[in-house]
Design a protein around this motif. Structure first.
Motif, short mmCIF file in Angstrom:
data_model
loop_
_atom_site.label_atom_id
_atom_site.label_comp_id
_atom_site.label_asym_id
_atom_site.label_seq_id
_atom_site.Cartn_x
_atom_site.Cartn_y
_atom_site.Cartn_z
N UNK A 1 0.85 -1.18 0.00
CA UNK A 1 0.00 0.00 0.00
C UNK A 1 0.90 1.24 0.00
N UNK A 2 2.11 1.04 0.44
CA UNK A 2 3.09 2.10 0.62
C UNK A 2 3.23 2.97 -0.64
N UNK B 1 -9.40 10.17 3.11
CA UNK B 1 -9.44 10.49 1.68
C UNK B 1 -8.56 9.52 0.87
N UNK B 2 -7.41 9.18 1.46
CA UNK B 2 -6.47 8.28 0.79
C UNK B 2 -7.14 6.92 0.54
N UNK B 3 -7.82 6.43 1.58
CA UNK B 3 -8.44 5.11 1.49
C UNK B 3 -9.53 5.11 0.39
N UNK B 4 -10.32 6.19 0.38
CA UNK B 4 -11.40 6.29 -0.62
C UNK B 4 -10.84 6.34 -2.04
N UNK C 1 -16.14 19.78 14.05
CA UNK C 1 -15.79 18.37 14.13
C UNK C 1 -14.34 18.19 14.53
N UNK C 2 -13.86 16.90 14.44
CA UNK C 2 -12.50 16.64 14.95
C UNK C 2 -11.44 17.20 14.01
N UNK C 3 -10.36 17.42 14.54
CA UNK C 3 -9.24 17.95 13.75
C UNK C 3 -8.72 16.87 12.82
N UNK C 4 -8.35 17.24 11.57
CA UNK C 4 -7.86 16.23 10.62
C UNK C 4 -6.43 16.55 10.25
N UNK C 5 -5.67 15.43 10.11
CA UNK C 5 -4.28 15.64 9.73
C UNK C 5 -4.11 15.42 8.23
N UNK C 6 -3.51 16.44 7.61
CA UNK C 6 -3.28 16.39 6.15
C UNK C 6 -1.83 15.99 5.92
N UNK C 7 -1.63 15.03 4.92
CA UNK C 7 -0.26 14.60 4.59
C UNK C 7 0.11 15.07 3.19
N UNK D 1 1.98 7.62 -4.15
CA UNK D 1 1.49 8.09 -5.44
C UNK D 1 0.30 9.02 -5.29
N UNK D 2 -0.62 8.60 -4.43
CA UNK D 2 -1.82 9.41 -4.26
C UNK D 2 -1.47 10.77 -3.66
N UNK D 3 -0.47 10.78 -2.76
CA UNK D 3 -0.05 12.05 -2.17
C UNK D 3 0.69 12.91 -3.17
N UNK D 4 1.34 12.26 -4.13
CA UNK D 4 2.04 13.02 -5.17
C UNK D 4 1.03 13.75 -6.05
N UNK D 5 -0.15 13.17 -6.12
CA UNK D 5 -1.23 13.81 -6.89
C UNK D 5 -1.61 15.14 -6.22
#
Lengths: 854, 195, 247
Positions: free
Chosen positions: B3-4, B20-23, B65-71, B9-13
């Motif tokens: 999955x790594x 969001x990554x999982x979806x 709502x809860x705080x979200x961490x963005x990567x 790759x998805x973050x490079x997008x």
């Protein structure tokens, strides 16, 4: 059960599409039928046209007459029959007349050209009761008129004669002048222009005192049943010696026409036979080509009958089309020939030809033959198509290679037939020999597949020398030997064509030899006095004894022989009866005897009722020396003793017999000399004698004086012309075999489309492909030619033997070197010509398309 | 494959948070059914990547709502991704469970090998049938990527089925041949060549 | 009752020592609307089975029953009539008549049955539209692609409204895409139009379209697999497994 009428539509659609899809092949196959039908139809138009011209020529003067009575022989008879017919109830009027065609020599009239006229002697009063003689000018004949005539407007116009002028006519007494007292309306019927004179005048002019040759009868009633009854009563009164209806004279010419028609029909049948061959070959290929389609149709539910129908419908379509076109072209050909020869007829036979006559029976027979041959030829392939199993549709296409059994049943049958044919030659029985000839041809056809391989090998070697180092000859040879029966069929078509050519040349050459022989003997006299139309004696006007006597009186003449003519019949067949003087005839002329010998035969002729028959006559009635024969004569039947069978030159084709002039006078009342032959004394002054002859003959313009050697020369030239006509006909006959070769080759190329594509794909040049096809064609042609010459020599020999054996004509076989050479040239030339189109086609084939070809 | 690289790759997008990554991943593979990744797996991967310095975390307060961490991806992360793109994917073609099953069946004699083949083939055909049905239902105008995946599966199944035919055709011969034995190292002195 | 049933169907080619047993006591049943694929190595007898089912060939022993009636008792004419009305054929090489257009080719079986041409063509046109050839009605075979030609052949097989369609390697001559389309069409023939379809193929991908696969080897049935079409969910699951397998 399958409703066949309904499946017809799909069969028609399929057949039409397939035919359209293969235009070249359809054209070639149809052409074969067209040709056969053309010959049969065209040629059979000719005879009826001529026949009807004869009839109208003979009957045009009679117009609307209820009953016409003539003697069975066409000869004259005593007028006592008139009274007996007059007594029959229901007969209103009877009139006797004497009618005679008078041939007019060329340039006889300075003012115009007339070939012949009909001299009609009538009793004016009786005649006018029978028909209407309305005149345009002048008056009609009266019973006591002399030296006067009534003519038609047309004749008056042609000769630029007016009422009161004199009409000059050649007669047995020399030329006479008749004063024109009346001019009748121009007649619309074709035929000779009539000249009416009184009966007594005609009898005088024709030297036939108190004789008539026609009785016309008018009946009382118009009721058909009653008319029939009256007509029957008349027939009964007249007896067997008379016939009701048209005149029978001129039939000697018809006989000669009929034999020509027979030859033409033979030609037409051969052409149709070859057409059948071509169609058979085409359909065989068609079936092989469409095994897949046929298998599929069977699989999806087409019955065997539907498949047979499918192939046959295709055959019928081509047959109907070919027959229709053939009939059309045949009519044009017939009409063309009629138009071309009508001038000749007018000049030489004095008969005007009308429009081409088509007998309904001919039309029926031609259609039946044309369509029938096609159907019959398509039948075997159709049956084999119906045996294609439906599983065939599921198999991938594999090029078919024939399994060659070493000795098949056909081969054995072929060998047996040929052995029989050879053995038949030793029997000397004409019918067995003829059967042998037929067996020989069939045997060769059967044997052909087995012989193709070795022959292809031999010729292949020769072709290989020509097309050295290209391998094309090998390929071509391979193609032939792979499917020997297809190759054999094509070669057979060539073979039959050429066999007929060679045989015919052989027969013609032998005939010429024979004719030369007879010509020398029968017309070998120093001088001849010829009537205008030689051979058709009945229409010729002769001379009375005075002419011959005057000629005999000329100083330097050794002998004069005259020939007289009467028509007679044996049974219901016409015979030309020639009266000769048994003493002088052998001195001047002669006959070629095949039975009996010259000296005793002529001696016997002088004593009692003896007769010499010619070959045709003897063969026709199966008579031999020693038999007796009954001749119909104006005096009733007369029994003659056959003392010999012999031929002269002029009458070889027609049933003819010779009796003494004394007997001819007694039984047939004929004393006219129609042919005079003169021999000079060895020391005669030729120039002086000839001048004297000219002087004497000038009074008899119907005769032409000619020296014997000049005449023989002239006859040879005529024969050369006739023979070249036959050669041209032969060329026509060879045409179907050209079509056969062309067809098989074209089919071969179509069949091997994929193979040719493959050859091209692996690097064969167009030139090489072209050469392969060409080599194959030459191989086929060479094979066919080899067979053809062999078969032709044999057939020719058989025919010559047959003619000789029948006694019709004495013949010796001449080997036709020229014919054989011509056959080789024609055969090979045809091979190359026939190959040109397919070879081009094959070479130009698109490789990709060819490889994909199903 | 892990999955790594997918996460990288998805973050490079563009930068994303964990959910969001999982979806996004599931959208790519055509649904959770096809390739399920649980949230824990995502977060564990992100943590490992962050430790290696391949991704960076930005805390971000959510309005509600809860705080979200963005990567987001780092420079080293991009390098690692480039490295992945430039190398071929390893596959282990020789590892086949059915093969082991068949060999054991032959070795132990506790099952009918033909029955084994039949069962397996029936299963393969059933799978092939089902995928074929799916494939024909897919809309080639919009779902070509998916069809591509179906096609891959079909081809693998086809290959397996053909192989199954081969196995069946050669089974008799295989059973005649000796079973593969472990090539045990000889203890003691090597044998002499002479004899 | 099954639409088609065989009882100990046996076919032996040749005789004596060279005799080859193509089929050996084969018993199969095919239901109405069922799509059956027949598979097996070359020479296993699968084509022979098809030929016997279609009455193209006669068995050495045993029987083929169509709607309970034995084919063995029928004369050649009756068999022909049966093929025309009850059975449709689809061949590997399409076997269209080259000189006829699509409509005429498709209309052949009904025209052979004596239906008048215009009515037959209307029926043919209708089927050609159903197989998706509405735009190529008047094209000749050489103007059609392989897949299109096979569609014409399928329309031809269906035009007489037969209960049974027999297809012998229908995709054997097609590229894979056209093959899929034809296999899909045959599935439709069974599923949507209710005909029984028996198809011989050696292509597993094509066989997977069927409801049932019969495996033949040396003339006997060695295996039979019934395939169930499950809903999409199941399929997706399988796909997932495939991916794992590929990992």
């Amino acid at each position: 059960m399958l409703p066949d009428t309904l499946t017809m539509s799909i069969q028609l659609t399929l057949a039409a599409r397939y035919l359209w899809g293969r235009k070249l092949r359809t054209l070639l196959t149809t052409l074969a039928i067209i040709f056969g039908v053309l010959v049969i139809f065209g040629m059979n138009i000719l005879l009826p046209t001529m026949l009807s011209a004869f009839q109208t020529s003979l009957l045009n003067a009679s117009g609307q007459v209820d009953v016409l009575i003539t003697h069975k022989t066409g000869e004259t008879f005593a007028p006592r029959l008139i009274n007996r017919i007059q007594d029959i109830r229901g007969v209103r009027a009877v009139s006797g007349s004497l009618e005679r065609t008078i041939n007019i020599p060329a340039n006889f009239y300075r003012s115009g050209t007339v070939g012949a006229v009909s001299l009609i002697g009538i009793e004016p009063r009786a005649a006018q009761q029978i028909r209407d003689y309305t005149l345009a000018q002048g008056r009609f004949l009266q019973n006591n008129d002399t030296n006067v005539a009534v003519i038609t407007g047309a004749l008056a116009d042609t000769l630029k004669l007016k009422l009161g002028d004199d009409l000059t006519l050649p007669t047995v007494q020399g030329a006479v002048k008749l004063k024109i007292i009346g001019i009748r309306q121009t007649l619309t019927m074709p035929g000779n222009e009539p000249v009416w004179v009184t009966l007594s005048e005609a009898q005088k002019l024709l030297n036939l005192p108190n004789r008539i040759n026609t009785i016309e009868v008018k009946l009382d009633t118009l009721d058909a049943a009653q008319r029939d009854a009256i007509t029957n009563a008349i027939a009964e009164t007249a007896g067997d010696d008379y016939q009701l209806g048209g005149l029978a004279s001129g039939s000697e010419f018809l006989a000669s026409l009929q034999s020509a028609q027979l030859a033409f029909n033979g030609l037409g049948f051969l052409a149709l036979f070859m057409g059948g061959f071509i169609i058979f070959n085409t359909f065989r290929t068609v079936v092989a080509e469409r095994r897949h389609d046929i298998g599929m149709l069977r699989a999806i539910g087409a019955s065997r009958r539907t498949i047979i129908g499918l192939i046959l419908v295709e055959g019928i379509l081509q047959g109907v089309l070919g027959t229709a076109i053939g009939i059309g072209l045949g009519y044009l050909a017939g009409a063309g020939i009629v138009a071309a020869v009508s001038g000749l007829f007018q000049d030489f036979l004095h008969i005007t030809l009308g429009a081409p006559v088509i007998e309904p029976m001919l039309l029926v027979v031609t259609i039946v033959l044309g369509v029938g041959v096609t159907l019959f030829s398509g039948l075997m392939p159709a049956l084999s198509a119906s045996r294609v199993p439906p599983l065939e549709a599921l198999r991938p296409s594999v090029a078919q290679v024939e399994t060659v059994r070493r000795i098949s049943k056909a081969t054995i049958a072929g060998i047996l037939l040929i052995v029989f044919a050879g053995a038949s030659l030793f029997t000397h029985n004409i019918s067995i020999v003829a059967l042998g000839g037929l067996c020989f041809l069939i045997g060769l056809v059967l044997l052909a597949p087995a012989l193709v391989k070795p022959i292809a090998r031999v010729f292949g070697g020769l072709v290989a020398v020509v097309f050295a180092r290209e391998g094309t000859a090998d390929l071509a040879r391979g193609n032939l030997t792979r499917q020997p029966s297809r190759a054999a069929i094509t070669a057979s078509a060539t073979m039959i064509g050429l066999a007929i050519l060679v045989a015919a040349v052989g027969v013609l050459m032998s005939l010429r030899g024979g004719i030369d022989n007879v010509l020398e003997k029968s017309l070998g006299s120093d001088y001849l006095l010829l009537p205008p139309a030689l051979g058709t004696w009945g229409s010729d006007l002769g001379a009375d004894e005075n002419l011959a006597n005057r000629l005999r009186a000329v100083y330097g003449v050794r002998a004069v022989s005259t020939t007289r003519f009467a028509a007679t019949s044996v049974g219901d067949k016409q015979v030309n009866l020639l009266g000769i003087d048994p003493e002088t005839f052998p001195q001047v002329s002669g006959l070629n005897f095949s039975e009996g010998d010259s000296r005793t035969a002529f001696e016997q002729l002088a004593q009692g009722r003896a007769i010499i028959l010619n070959g045709v006559g003897a063969a026709q009635y199966r008579l031999h020396a020693g038999d007796s024969v009954k001749l119909a004569s104006p005096e009733g039947e007369q029994t003659y003793q056959v003392v010999g069978v012999a031929n002269d030159f002029i009458n070889t084709k027609i049933s003819t017999a010779y009796i003494s002039q004394a007997n001819l006078k007694r039984d047939f009342h004929k004393t006219e000399d129609v042919l005079i032959q003169i021999d000079l004394a060895p020391n005669a002054d030729v120039a002086q004698v000839e001048a004297r002859f000219q002087e004497i003959v000038a009074r008899y313009p119907q005769f032409k004086l000619i020296s014997g050697s000049a005449y023989v020369q002239e006859m040879r030239q005529t024969f050369n012309a006739a023979f070249s006509f036959y050669y041209i006909l032969l060329g026509f006959l060879a045409l179907p075999s050209l079509i056969a070769i062309l067809n098989t080759l074209a089919i071969g190329v179509i069949e091997r489309t994929r193979e040719i594509g493959m050859l091209r794909a692996i690097g064969a040049t167009r030139r090489q492909v072209r050469r392969t096809i060409l080599a194959e064609a030459i191989l086929l042609a060479a094979t066919g030619t080899a067979f053809g010459i062999l078969a032709g020599l044999y057939l020719g020999y058989v025919i010559v033997l047959g003619i000789g054996a029948s006694g019709m004509f004495p013949l010796e076989y001449s080997f036709p070197f020229a014919g054989a050479l011509a056959a080789v040239a024609v055969g090979l030339l045809f091979g190359v010509i026939a190959a040109l189109i397919p070879a081009r086609q094959a070479a130009q084939m698109d490789i990709i398309h060819a490889l994909r070809y199903e | 494959m892990s999955v790594r690289h997918a996460v990288l790759g998805l973050l490079a997008q563009r930068p994303r948070h964990g959910y969001e990554l999982r979806a996004a991943f599931e959208a790519f593979v055509g649904g959770r059914e096809n390739w399920e990744v649980n949230p824990a797996q995502i977060y564990a991967t992100l943590t490992r990547l962050e430790e290696s310095g391949l991704v960076r975390e930005h805390g971000m307060a959510q309005a509600s709502g809860p705080e979200k961490r963005i990567y987001s991806i780092t420079r080293q992360g991009k390098d690692a991704l480039r490295e992945w793109f430039s190398t071929a994917i390893e596959r282990e073609h020789q590892r086949d469970e059915f093969f082991i099953k068949l060999m054991l069946c032959l070795a132990t004699g506790q099952a009918d090998p033909y029955k084994l083949i039949q069962t397996q083939r029936a299963k393969l055909y059933q799978d092939l049938h089902n995928i074929t049905v799916q494939r024909t239902r897919a809309n080639p105008q919009a779902e070509l990527a998916r069809i591509l995946l179906y096609d891959k599966a079909i081809m693998y199944l086809e290959a397996d089925l053909r192989w199954m035919d081969l196995v069946q055709a050669r089974l008799d011969e295989i059973m005649r041949q000796p079973m593969p034995e472990p090539d045990l190292k000889p203890r003691g002195r090597p044998r002499k060549m002479q004899d | 009752m099954s639409l088609v049933q065989t009882q100990d169907l046996t076919k032996i080619y040749g005789s004596g020592e060279t005799a080859v047993t193509a089929l050996d006591r084969v018993n199969v049943k095919i239901d109405a609307g069922e799509f059956v694929a027949v598979m097996g190595p070359s020479g296993c007898g699968k084509s022979t089975l098809l030929h016997l089912l279609g009455g193209l060939d006669r068995p050495t022993s045993g029987e083929v029953l169509i709607e309970g009636a034995s084919l063995g008792k029928l004369s050649d004419d009756k068999l022909t009539e049966l093929r025309r009305r009850k059975i449709g054929f689809v061949f590997q090489f399409f076997n269209l008549i080259p000189v006829l257009d699509a409509v005429e080719n498709a209309a052949l079986p009904v025209m052979l049955d004596g239906v008048n041409a215009s009515k037959a063509k209307t029926q043919a046109r209708d089927w050609l539209e159903r197989v998706g050839l509405q735009n190529r009605l008047h094209s000749r075979p050489d103007q059609l692609s392989g897949g299109q030609q096979q569609r014409v052949a399928i329309a031809r097989a269906l035009v007489a409204e037969p209960a049974l369609v027999l297809a012998d390697e229908p995709t054997g001559n097609l590229d894979s895409r056209a093959a899929d389309e034809i296999a899909g069409l045959l599935r439709q023939v069974a599923e949507a139009w209710g005909r029984s379809v028996v198809m011989v193929t050696h292509d597993p991908r094509i066989a997977a379209y069927a409801d049932r696969i019969i495996f033949l080897k040396d003339g006997t049935i060695v295996d039979e697999t019934r395939l169930h079409t499950k809903d999409g969910q199941d399929a997706e699951m399988v796909l997932g497994k495939m991916k794992v397998l590929a990992e």
